[in-house]
Design a protein around this motif. Structure first.
Motif, short mmCIF file in Angstrom:
data_model
loop_
_atom_site.label_atom_id
_atom_site.label_comp_id
_atom_site.label_asym_id
_atom_site.label_seq_id
_atom_site.Cartn_x
_atom_site.Cartn_y
_atom_site.Cartn_z
N MET A 55 93.25 -12.17 -68.44
CA MET A 55 94.22 -11.34 -69.11
C MET A 55 93.61 -10.79 -70.38
SD MET A 55 96.96 -13.94 -70.72
CE MET A 55 96.28 -15.52 -71.05
N THR A 56 93.45 -9.52 -70.43
CA THR A 56 92.85 -8.85 -71.58
C THR A 56 93.88 -7.92 -72.20
OG1 THR A 56 90.68 -8.97 -70.57
CG2 THR A 56 90.95 -7.40 -72.33
N ALA A 57 93.98 -7.95 -73.51
CA ALA A 57 94.93 -7.10 -74.23
C ALA A 57 94.47 -5.65 -74.14
CB ALA A 57 95.00 -7.53 -75.69
N PRO A 58 95.40 -4.72 -74.37
CA PRO A 58 95.01 -3.32 -74.38
C PRO A 58 93.90 -3.09 -75.41
CG PRO A 58 97.40 -3.55 -74.53
CD PRO A 58 96.80 -4.93 -74.62
N SER A 59 93.07 -2.08 -75.13
CA SER A 59 91.94 -1.79 -76.02
C SER A 59 92.43 -1.36 -77.39
CB SER A 59 91.08 -0.69 -75.40
OG SER A 59 90.00 -0.42 -76.25
N SER A 60 92.18 -2.19 -78.38
CA SER A 60 92.52 -1.91 -79.77
C SER A 60 91.85 -2.98 -80.61
CB SER A 60 94.04 -1.92 -79.98
OG SER A 60 94.58 -3.18 -79.64
N ALA A 61 91.90 -2.80 -81.92
CA ALA A 61 91.33 -3.80 -82.81
C ALA A 61 92.23 -5.04 -82.81
CB ALA A 61 91.20 -3.24 -84.21
N LEU A 62 91.64 -6.18 -82.57
CA LEU A 62 92.40 -7.42 -82.52
C LEU A 62 91.71 -8.45 -83.42
CD1 LEU A 62 94.91 -8.64 -81.10
CD2 LEU A 62 93.33 -9.59 -79.41
N THR A 63 92.40 -8.85 -84.48
CA THR A 63 91.85 -9.77 -85.47
C THR A 63 92.55 -11.11 -85.38
OG1 THR A 63 91.32 -7.95 -86.95
CG2 THR A 63 91.43 -10.14 -87.93
N LEU A 64 91.78 -12.17 -85.32
CA LEU A 64 92.30 -13.52 -85.35
C LEU A 64 91.86 -14.14 -86.66
CD1 LEU A 64 93.67 -15.95 -83.92
CD2 LEU A 64 91.40 -16.53 -83.01
N ALA A 65 92.82 -14.61 -87.46
CA ALA A 65 92.51 -15.23 -88.76
C ALA A 65 93.06 -16.64 -88.77
CB ALA A 65 93.12 -14.41 -89.89
N PHE A 66 92.36 -17.52 -89.47
CA PHE A 66 92.84 -18.89 -89.57
C PHE A 66 92.35 -19.54 -90.85
CE2 PHE A 66 89.30 -18.55 -86.60
CZ PHE A 66 88.36 -19.44 -87.10
N ASP A 67 93.05 -20.63 -91.23
CA ASP A 67 92.75 -21.33 -92.47
C ASP A 67 93.15 -22.78 -92.33
OD1 ASP A 67 92.12 -20.98 -95.54
OD2 ASP A 67 93.92 -22.22 -95.40
N THR A 68 92.28 -23.68 -92.75
CA THR A 68 92.58 -25.11 -92.77
C THR A 68 92.15 -25.72 -94.11
OG1 THR A 68 90.48 -25.64 -91.68
CG2 THR A 68 92.40 -25.39 -90.25
N SER A 69 92.21 -24.93 -95.18
CA SER A 69 91.72 -25.40 -96.48
C SER A 69 92.71 -26.29 -97.22
CB SER A 69 91.35 -24.20 -97.36
OG SER A 69 92.50 -23.42 -97.64
N GLY A 70 93.90 -26.46 -96.68
CA GLY A 70 94.91 -27.32 -97.29
C GLY A 70 95.51 -28.23 -96.25
N ALA A 71 96.69 -28.73 -96.51
CA ALA A 71 97.36 -29.65 -95.60
C ALA A 71 98.10 -28.88 -94.51
CB ALA A 71 98.32 -30.54 -96.38
N TRP A 72 97.34 -28.03 -93.81
CA TRP A 72 97.92 -27.20 -92.76
C TRP A 72 96.84 -26.74 -91.80
CZ3 TRP A 72 97.99 -25.42 -97.93
CH2 TRP A 72 96.98 -24.50 -98.24
N CYS A 73 97.30 -26.23 -90.70
CA CYS A 73 96.47 -25.52 -89.73
C CYS A 73 97.24 -24.22 -89.51
CB CYS A 73 96.37 -26.34 -88.45
SG CYS A 73 95.07 -25.82 -87.34
N ALA A 74 96.68 -23.10 -89.96
CA ALA A 74 97.41 -21.83 -89.94
C ALA A 74 96.57 -20.76 -89.26
CB ALA A 74 97.74 -21.40 -91.37
N ALA A 75 97.26 -19.86 -88.55
CA ALA A 75 96.56 -18.77 -87.87
C ALA A 75 97.48 -17.56 -87.79
CB ALA A 75 96.14 -19.20 -86.47
N ALA A 76 96.86 -16.38 -87.77
CA ALA A 76 97.60 -15.13 -87.61
C ALA A 76 96.81 -14.24 -86.66
CB ALA A 76 97.78 -14.43 -88.95
N LEU A 77 97.54 -13.49 -85.85
CA LEU A 77 96.94 -12.55 -84.91
C LEU A 77 97.43 -11.16 -85.29
CD1 LEU A 77 95.17 -12.39 -82.35
CD2 LEU A 77 97.27 -12.60 -81.01
N MET A 78 96.49 -10.23 -85.39
CA MET A 78 96.81 -8.88 -85.85
C MET A 78 96.22 -7.85 -84.89
SD MET A 78 95.91 -7.41 -89.58
CE MET A 78 95.60 -5.69 -89.84
N ARG A 79 97.06 -6.93 -84.42
CA ARG A 79 96.57 -5.84 -83.58
C ARG A 79 96.62 -4.57 -84.42
NH1 ARG A 79 98.87 -6.57 -78.80
NH2 ARG A 79 96.93 -7.31 -77.91
#
Length: 193
Positions: free
Chosen positions: A1-25
C-alpha cells in the motif's frame, strides 16, 4: 500500500518522558501520536511509527523526509530517536533532518519568545542565544512549553521545509549538560596477560 505521490514527512521525538510522532503530507499534518512513558521508548518507537503509517494508508517507501527531535532532554531518549532517524534515512535513501527542542518549541510561540525545556532538579534548558542549563527561578520570563503534540508537529513542518535537505549532515544529539553517569572507580579486570 503506497500513498499517493506527494511529499510525506514522518517526524518523531523521544527526548522526554514520551514517544511522539507526527505524519505530514505536503503542508498538512494528517496524524499525531503521543504516548507518555518514562521508559521503554526504544521498544515502542518503531511499532508506534509502523502503526501511524498503517493507520494512514502509508508505508515506509512512501516517505520522502524524516524529522527527528535532537534534544536537549533525556540522554537515552535522544539517542534512540536520532539512531532510528539515521537508520531509516539510510535504509530508505531519504534525508533525515534534526530539529532541536528550542526550534520546535519556538515554532509554537510568537517570534522572539524565550522558550524553555524542563530539565532535572528544578532547572530549565534555555537558548539565549546558546543552549544552557539554568535554575528555573532565574528564568521568570521563559515560556515553559510542555505540550508534546504541537512540538512534534513543528518538527515535521521544519523538516519538510528545510532547504537542501538531501545535502544536510545526519542528525546529531544536542546535549547541553554532561551525562549523570560516571565511569567506574574500580580498575577493569585484566582479560589477557
Amino acid at each position: 500500500m503506497t500513498a499517493p505521490s506527494s511529499a510525506l514527512t514522518l517526524a518523531f521525538d523521544t527526548s522526554g518522558a514520551w514517544c511522539a510522532a507526527a505524519l505530514m503530507r505536503d503542508t498538512a499534518i494528517i496524524d499525531t501520536r503521543v504516548e507518555e512513558m518514562s521508559r521503554g521508548q526504544g521498544e515502542r518507537l518503531m511499532l508506534l511509527l509502523q502503526e501511524l503509517l498503517q493507520d494512514n494508508a502509508c508505508d515506509w517507501p512512501s516517505l520522502t523526509t524524516i524529522g527527528v527531535g535532537t534534544g536537549p532532554g533525556n540522554f537515552t531518549g535522544i539517542r534512540i530517536a536520532v539512531s532510528a532517524a539515521r537508520g531509516l534515512a539510510m535504509g530508505l535513501n531519504i534525508p533525515a533532518i534534526g530539529v532541536d527542542g528550542f526550534q520546535a518549541r519556538a515554532a509554537c510561540h510568537p517570534a522572539g519568545s524565550l522558550v524553555a525545556i524542563p530539565a532535572p532538579r528544578d532547572r530549565l534548558y534555555i537558548a539565549d542565544p546558546q543552549p544552557r542549563l539554568m535554575a528555573a527561578a532565574e528564568c521568570p520570563d521563559a515560556i515553559l512549553h510542555t505540550d508534546t503534540a504541537p512540538m512534534v508537529q513543528a518538527i515535521a513542518r521544519i523538516a519538510a521545509t528545510t532547504p537542501d535537505a538531501a545535502s544536510r549532515p545526519a542528525p546529531a544529539p544536542l546535549y547541553v549538560r554532561p551525562a549523570d553517569a560516571a565511569p567506574p572507580r574500580d580498575a577493569p579486570p585484566v582479560l589477557l596477560d
